[in-house]
Motif scaffolding. Structure first.
Motif, PDB file in Angstrom:
ATOM      1  N   UNK A 113     -44.477  97.782 -80.003  1.00 26.08           N
ATOM      2  CA  UNK A 113     -43.916  98.547 -78.889  1.00 26.08           C
ATOM      3  C   UNK A 113     -43.566  97.668 -77.706  1.00 26.08           C
ATOM      4  N   UNK A 114     -44.410  96.685 -77.405  1.00 29.87           N
ATOM      5  CA  UNK A 114     -44.111  95.746 -76.321  1.00 29.87           C
ATOM      6  C   UNK A 114     -42.856  94.940 -76.633  1.00 29.87           C
ATOM      7  N   UNK A 115     -42.711  94.510 -77.892  1.00 27.15           N
ATOM      8  CA  UNK A 115     -41.528  93.737 -78.279  1.00 27.15           C
ATOM      9  C   UNK A 115     -40.258  94.584 -78.164  1.00 27.15           C
ATOM     10  N   UNK A 116     -40.340  95.853 -78.562  1.00 27.08           N
ATOM     11  CA  UNK A 116     -39.178  96.735 -78.423  1.00 27.08           C
ATOM     12  C   UNK A 116     -38.838  96.972 -76.952  1.00 27.08           C
ATOM     13  N   UNK A 117     -39.858  97.045 -76.110  1.00 32.05           N
ATOM     14  CA  UNK A 117     -39.621  97.189 -74.672  1.00 32.05           C
ATOM     15  C   UNK A 117     -38.876  95.977 -74.128  1.00 32.05           C
ATOM     16  N   UNK A 118     -39.293  94.792 -74.554  1.00 33.25           N
ATOM     17  CA  UNK A 118     -38.614  93.570 -74.118  1.00 33.25           C
ATOM     18  C   UNK A 118     -37.144  93.579 -74.556  1.00 33.25           C
ATOM     19  N   UNK A 119     -36.899  94.055 -75.763  1.00 31.76           N
ATOM     20  CA  UNK A 119     -35.514  94.135 -76.262  1.00 31.76           C
ATOM     21  C   UNK A 119     -34.697  95.094 -75.394  1.00 31.76           C
ATOM     22  N   UNK A 120     -35.284  96.254 -75.075  1.00 34.01           N
ATOM     23  CA  UNK A 120     -34.559  97.237 -74.267  1.00 34.01           C
ATOM     24  C   UNK A 120     -34.258  96.691 -72.870  1.00 34.01           C
ATOM     25  N   UNK A 121     -35.269  96.098 -72.238  1.00 37.81           N
ATOM     26  CA  UNK A 121     -35.100  95.635 -70.853  1.00 37.81           C
ATOM     27  C   UNK A 121     -34.115  94.476 -70.776  1.00 37.81           C
ATOM     28  N   UNK A 122     -34.070  93.634 -71.813  1.00 39.16           N
ATOM     29  CA  UNK A 122     -33.206  92.454 -71.780  1.00 39.16           C
ATOM     30  C   UNK A 122     -31.823  92.713 -72.365  1.00 39.16           C
ATOM     31  N   UNK A 123     -31.486  93.972 -72.618  1.00 35.81           N
ATOM     32  CA  UNK A 123     -30.247  94.278 -73.338  1.00 35.81           C
ATOM     33  C   UNK A 123     -28.997  94.200 -72.467  1.00 35.81           C
ATOM     34  N   UNK A 124     -29.120  93.656 -71.268  1.00 33.88           N
ATOM     35  CA  UNK A 124     -27.952  93.480 -70.422  1.00 33.88           C
ATOM     36  C   UNK A 124     -27.430  94.765 -69.817  1.00 33.88           C
ATOM     37  N   UNK A 125     -28.342  95.659 -69.436  1.00 41.36           N
ATOM     38  CA  UNK A 125     -27.919  96.944 -68.872  1.00 41.36           C
ATOM     39  C   UNK A 125     -28.319  97.023 -67.400  1.00 41.36           C
ATOM     40  N   UNK A 126     -28.293  95.877 -66.708  1.00 47.40           N
ATOM     41  CA  UNK A 126     -28.665  95.869 -65.292  1.00 47.40           C
ATOM     42  C   UNK A 126     -27.772  96.784 -64.463  1.00 47.40           C
ATOM     43  N   UNK A 127     -26.564  97.065 -64.962  1.00 52.11           N
ATOM     44  CA  UNK A 127     -25.629  97.881 -64.190  1.00 52.11           C
ATOM     45  C   UNK A 127     -26.140  99.298 -63.963  1.00 52.11           C
ATOM     46  N   UNK A 128     -27.034  99.788 -64.831  1.00 51.44           N
ATOM     47  CA  UNK A 128     -27.514 101.166 -64.655  1.00 51.44           C
ATOM     48  C   UNK A 128     -28.742 101.223 -63.740  1.00 51.44           C
ATOM     49  N   UNK A 129     -29.188 100.072 -63.218  1.00 53.66           N
ATOM     50  CA  UNK A 129     -30.365 100.061 -62.344  1.00 53.66           C
ATOM     51  C   UNK A 129     -30.193 100.972 -61.126  1.00 53.66           C
ATOM     52  N   UNK A 130     -29.045 100.951 -60.417  1.00 58.41           N
ATOM     53  CA  UNK A 130     -28.891 101.870 -59.271  1.00 58.41           C
ATOM     54  C   UNK A 130     -28.992 103.338 -59.677  1.00 58.41           C
ATOM     55  N   UNK A 131     -28.456 103.682 -60.852  1.00 57.56           N
ATOM     56  CA  UNK A 131     -28.535 105.067 -61.321  1.00 57.56           C
ATOM     57  C   UNK A 131     -29.992 105.465 -61.549  1.00 57.56           C
ATOM     58  N   UNK A 132     -30.762 104.557 -62.160  1.00 58.01           N
ATOM     59  CA  UNK A 132     -32.177 104.842 -62.408  1.00 58.01           C
ATOM     60  C   UNK A 132     -32.947 104.983 -61.103  1.00 58.01           C
ATOM     61  N   UNK A 133     -32.670 104.108 -60.141  1.00 61.26           N
ATOM     62  CA  UNK A 133     -33.358 104.181 -58.855  1.00 61.26           C
ATOM     63  C   UNK A 133     -33.044 105.493 -58.139  1.00 61.26           C
ATOM     64  N   UNK A 134     -31.770 105.878 -58.133  1.00 60.76           N
ATOM     65  CA  UNK A 134     -31.384 107.123 -57.464  1.00 60.76           C
ATOM     66  C   UNK A 134     -31.994 108.331 -58.177  1.00 60.76           C
ATOM     67  N   UNK A 135     -31.922 108.328 -59.502  1.00 58.37           N
ATOM     68  CA  UNK A 135     -32.491 109.454 -60.254  1.00 58.37           C
ATOM     69  C   UNK A 135     -34.001 109.551 -60.035  1.00 58.37           C
TER      70      UNK A 135
END
Length: 542
Positions: free
Chosen positions: A95-117
């Motif tokens: 599960x930790x390895x899958x989390x690392x894959x998700x976080x490093x998947x180059x989706x930094x652009x959705x960070x503002x959406x997550x923060x606002x939500x």
């Protein structure tokens, strides 16, 4: 000066990553903590379910350390067997390895959406909305921290000092492994260490070695955190460290070949460090799973069970301090906590007998009930002799202690005279519940145990938020009891033979567990009453 700036940029990015992880963990615990615990406790009857439970709990909590501590606490209370606990932790590692894959998947652009939500959800009332909002903010901060890590390490990529240091580290793989393990242990997170490794320009073989070290260091924190717990809990954490250590020793000689092979793998959205992290934990699971039984038996020999102490009298009721009300109340509180632990043991042994169809654990329930009766009477007698110079606040505290110990004694009576005979009846007559009915009752058992542990914490800390949560869980229990009874009646109408044979038993166990939870929640009443958060009646006005 430039080196100092790079250092603080790197340290700040790692700090933001760890802070984001803690927000996700705290938010998911607040929103779904009891459900995650129930899923972990109920999902360990078979190896595949134990693995999946550990994986899902870690994906929710974003921390294999948190899953390891939760699993260790369940093993300590005989809710999970040692072998299944090790399989659950293998799932947590994946599960930790899958989390690392998700976080490093180059989706930094959705960070503002997550923060606002997360901000919007966090402004709504209720622990689920508040916890989910906090978790979304945490994920957004983690994504931002990765961008900061990339920016902070940019000057290192072409630095002559790094160009000279990396060949030295690449030539001493054992040192590199221990170096990465120390970083992961210091951060209390293998995920943070892997993401830091991901941001650095490293040779393939050295990357794999550092990832191995991060996995090893990630198993150190649970060992330290369980050092003050019982032997069973320490076995779980030590077994996890042993398994990861063996995996690292086996993988270290072939790290270069693995690095070359993974370089051509090109997993979508991941770098070599994340690929190595995922591949190592999947391979470790496949290789270790068949040997979890022998490993559990080996750990039992290495850390044998301690003989339970026979307590013949109160430990904390000191007559010499009766003239000092504060000291006397402190001692009485510690004694009541010990009584609560005994009641929790009674509930755990009853559930164990219910689960295993073995009546032998119920013998301890009878002995514990006698001890609880005797010690609660000693506490009441002790508090009645409290000095007359006690303040009004100290008198209120004495009444609170009396109320709680009386409720604990009532819980013990319900277990001894209600639940235990019902479980004996189930075992003696060879009755079998339907699969759905069994799951409903076991979930009620597990949630009741967790609520009792929360009540113990509320009693000592008098935390208002936790007291409020305990009262909310009382409502959840009432709803669970009503829904289970309704589903049981539906199964009766459908003509299920198991439901017909166990009908009265099913409803009696539900009723007793609901009564126990009512006594458990009473510890929150004086705390919430002082804050003006209780109403006199549940009757709707008008």
């Amino acid at each position: 000066m430039g080196s100092l700036v790079v250092f603080f940029q790197l340290a700040g990015a790692v700090a933001l990553l760890l802070f984001g992880l803690s927000l996700v963990r705290d938010g998911m615990t607040e929103a779904f903590g009891v459900r995650l615990k129930m899923a972990l406790g109920l999902g360990t009857r078979t190896g595949p379910r134990a693995f999946l439970s550990g994986l899902l709990a870690t994906l929710g909590l974003q921390s294999s350390t948190a899953t390891a501590l939760m699993t260790a606490s369940f093993v300590e209370r005989d809710l999970i067997r040692g072998r299944m606990a090790q399989i659950a932790l293998l799932g947590a590692n994946v599960g930790t390895a899958l989390t690392a894959w998700f976080v490093s998947a180059g989706i930094e652009a959705i960070a503002p959406v997550l923060l606002f939500s997360g901000y919007v959800l966090g402004r709504r009332k209720g622990p689920v909305w508040l916890g989910t909002g906090r978790a979304l903010i945490g994920v957004g901060l983690m994504l931002i921290s990765l961008a900061l890590l990339g920016h902070a390490t940019e000057p290192l990529r072409n630095a002559p000092e790094i160009a000279a240091f990396l060949p030295m580290l690449d030539a001493a793989w054992p040192v590199a492994l221990l170096f990465a393990a120390a970083i992961a242990a210091l951060c209390s997170s293998s995920l943070a260490a892997v993401l830091l490794i991901l941001s650095l320009p490293l040779p393939p073989g050295l990357t794999v070695v550092l990832v191995l070290g991060a996995n090893l260091g990630g198993a150190v924190s649970p060992v330290l955190a369980t050092s003050g717990l019982g032997v069973a809990a320490r076995r779980v954490a030590l077994g996890n460290l042993l398994i990861r250590g063996l995996g690292c020793l086996a993988a270290l000689p072939v790290a270069g070949l693995a690095g070359a092979a993974l370089t051509g793998l090109a997993l979508p959205g991941a770098g070599l460090a994340v690929e190595a992290h995922l591949a190592f934990n999947i391979a470790l699971t496949l290789l270790i799973w068949p040997f979890t039984g022998p490993i559990a038996r080996l750990l039992t020999r290495l850390l044998p069970d301690e003989e339970r102490e026979q307590e013949h009298g109160p430990r904390w009721l000191d007559d010499a301090v009766l003239k000092s009300p504060l000291l006397a109340l402190t001692g009485a509180s510690r004694e009541v906590l010990a009584i609560g632990d005994a009641v929790e043991r009674m509930l755990g042994q009853t559930r164990h007998a219910f689960d295993s169809n073995d009546p032998s654990p119920l013998a301890e329930v009878l002995a514990l009930e006698d001890r609880v009766d005797r010690r609660q009477q000693q506490v009441k007698t002790y508090l009645s002799r409290l000095g007359r110079d006690a303040s009004e606040e100290e008198n209120r505290r004495a009444i609170t202690i009396l109320d709680y110990v009386i409720n604990l004694e009532h819980i013990g009576d319900i277990i001894d005279k209600g639940l235990a005979p019902e479980v004996r009846k189930k075992i003696g007559l060879g009755l079998r519940f339907s699969a759905e009915g069994y799951q409903e009752l076991d979930a009620m058992f597990l949630m009741t145990q967790e609520n009792l542990r929360m009540a113990q914490t509320v009693f000592m800390t008098r935390d208002r938020d936790m007291a409020r949560r305990l009262m909310e869980l009382k409502v959840d229990i009432r709803n669970m009891e009503r829904q289970s009874a309704q589903r049981h009646l539906i199964r009766l109408r459908d003509g299920q033979p198991e439901s017909r044979e166990t009908s009265s038993l099913h409803l009696d166990i539900l009723r007793d567990l609901k009564r126990i939870n009512a006594h458990i929640a009473s510890v929150a009443h004086p705390i919430l009453d002082e804050e003006g958060l209780l109403i006199e009646s549940r009757l709707r006005m008008g």
